[in-house]
Design an enzyme around this catalytic site. Sequence first.
Site, mmCIF file in Angstrom:
data_model
loop_
_atom_site.group_PDB
_atom_site.id
_atom_site.type_symbol
_atom_site.label_atom_id
_atom_site.label_comp_id
_atom_site.label_asym_id
_atom_site.label_seq_id
_atom_site.Cartn_x
_atom_site.Cartn_y
_atom_site.Cartn_z
ATOM 1 N N GLY A 1 0.817 -1.196 0.000
ATOM 2 C CA GLY A 1 0.000 0.000 0.000
ATOM 3 C C GLY A 1 0.853 1.249 0.000
ATOM 4 O O GLY A 1 2.028 1.232 -0.387
ATOM 5 N N GLY A 21 2.247 4.915 2.161
ATOM 6 C CA GLY A 21 2.644 5.357 3.490
ATOM 7 C C GLY A 21 4.079 4.981 3.831
ATOM 8 O O GLY A 21 4.735 4.202 3.126
ATOM 9 N N GLU A 27 -2.734 -4.023 -6.379
ATOM 10 C CA GLU A 27 -3.615 -2.963 -6.886
ATOM 11 C C GLU A 27 -2.823 -1.697 -7.179
ATOM 12 O O GLU A 27 -3.122 -0.954 -8.107
ATOM 13 C CB GLU A 27 -4.725 -2.668 -5.876
ATOM 14 N N GLY A 56 -8.872 -1.930 -1.329
ATOM 15 C CA GLY A 56 -8.641 -3.328 -1.649
ATOM 16 C C GLY A 56 -8.091 -4.143 -0.502
ATOM 17 O O GLY A 56 -7.645 -5.272 -0.712
ATOM 18 N N LYS A 98 0.472 13.663 18.896
ATOM 19 C CA LYS A 98 -0.403 14.739 18.476
ATOM 20 C C LYS A 98 -0.376 15.835 19.532
ATOM 21 O O LYS A 98 -0.647 15.572 20.704
ATOM 22 C CB LYS A 98 -1.835 14.238 18.267
#
Length: 438
Positions: A220, A222, A243, A341, A367
Amino acid sequence: MIEERLREAIISADEAAKLVRSGDRVYVGTASSFAYELMDALWERRDELENVAILCSMALKPSKMLGTDWDERNPFHVETFFLGQQERVAHRKHGMPLEFTSFHLSQVDLWCRNVGRPDVCFFEVSRPDEEGFVSCGPSGGSMFTYLKENARVVVLESNAQTPYIMNGEAHRIHISQADGMILTDSEVSPLPIDEIDEVSQRISDLVLEEVPDGATIQLGLGKVSTAIGYGLMKRNDLGIFSELFSEPMMHLMKNGNVTNRCKGFMDGQSVFAFSLGTKEMYDYMDHNPLLYSGTFPFVNDPRNIAKNKRMISINTAMSVDLFGQVAADSMGWTQQSAVGGQIDYVKGAQWSEGGKSIIALASSFEKNGERKSKISLCFPPGTAVTTPRSEVQYIATEYGCVNLKNLNMSDRVRAMINLAHPDFRDQLTEEARMHHLI
């Protein structure tokens, strides 16, 4: 003859925009294949139109249509199956109405036919070849065949910088099949290269222990996926059935780590549906006979994924709970991206001979100066589960890579606590005991 057809096909962007009527549903692009000049021309007609749906997904490059504050005089709204950066900006920052429909990428044909239902298709494509065919570029082939089936109007935006993908079951269209074509010369949507930090590198090292030579890979986006991608330069005879075709995959091919000779399905070719990367990568893809562009319903079909030997699927997540449930597309009531996907590859990889499915994520994030855990007792209210506990196999953080598949629930909870950042393990243990999970 081709030169004559080209002259007949070429129209201006303004002429193309005038083919859109009030109430139309207009497809404009996916990922790195967006018809931005046609979008701008359509934007200039905003005072003449009413209730026009803009169908798009994974937009990265800013545009007038998605980057201007929305008001009641704006006739456009967005409909999508996958939010990208610019769809989020249009909706959250500029107030554009947005409708999201959750679909697996393997079912995008259903979205195109039953939900998207475009009246007009604007396709960014390559320059025509000597026979008058254009390629749908690095991402357009993933779904254009379903989009154009019932469209009243098809207009091509022929970009001199769009790579021509040679191989694929549905990635080309002849200029005679379009209602017009405009010529452009602009940068294809670039994706900056992620900087790999220490945590991502540690996760990569642990995940790579599960990847053998001869594996077929899916990655993917990242930092974690990027680190793993470059880490695969330590492996040999890899294959690609994914994909996404990404920057690390290009370098693996250039470096000789990817040979595609051990897959057992579509040997010799790197198979993908869409692509995001740099200009170097898009140039590498141009007329490259080693690449095969497939549609999402083909590349993301778990039955096709499973045909590849030693299929290793590596995806990321925003959060994982103590049962191993994965939240990767929404958090709370906020839709961030889409199911995409992930579960297609989670299932397909586990069906593969010698295959594995891995969800990899950092155990925590900071954060406003405060550290927060990505592993929690449960998700915030409103969070949609992307991959259920019954489908999850490996979970990896910088503290380990564990196969949850055969563990009972109490052992899963203990394993997940050990994958969490040490600052949160005592709290997670106390919460698990409070709810009689361990």
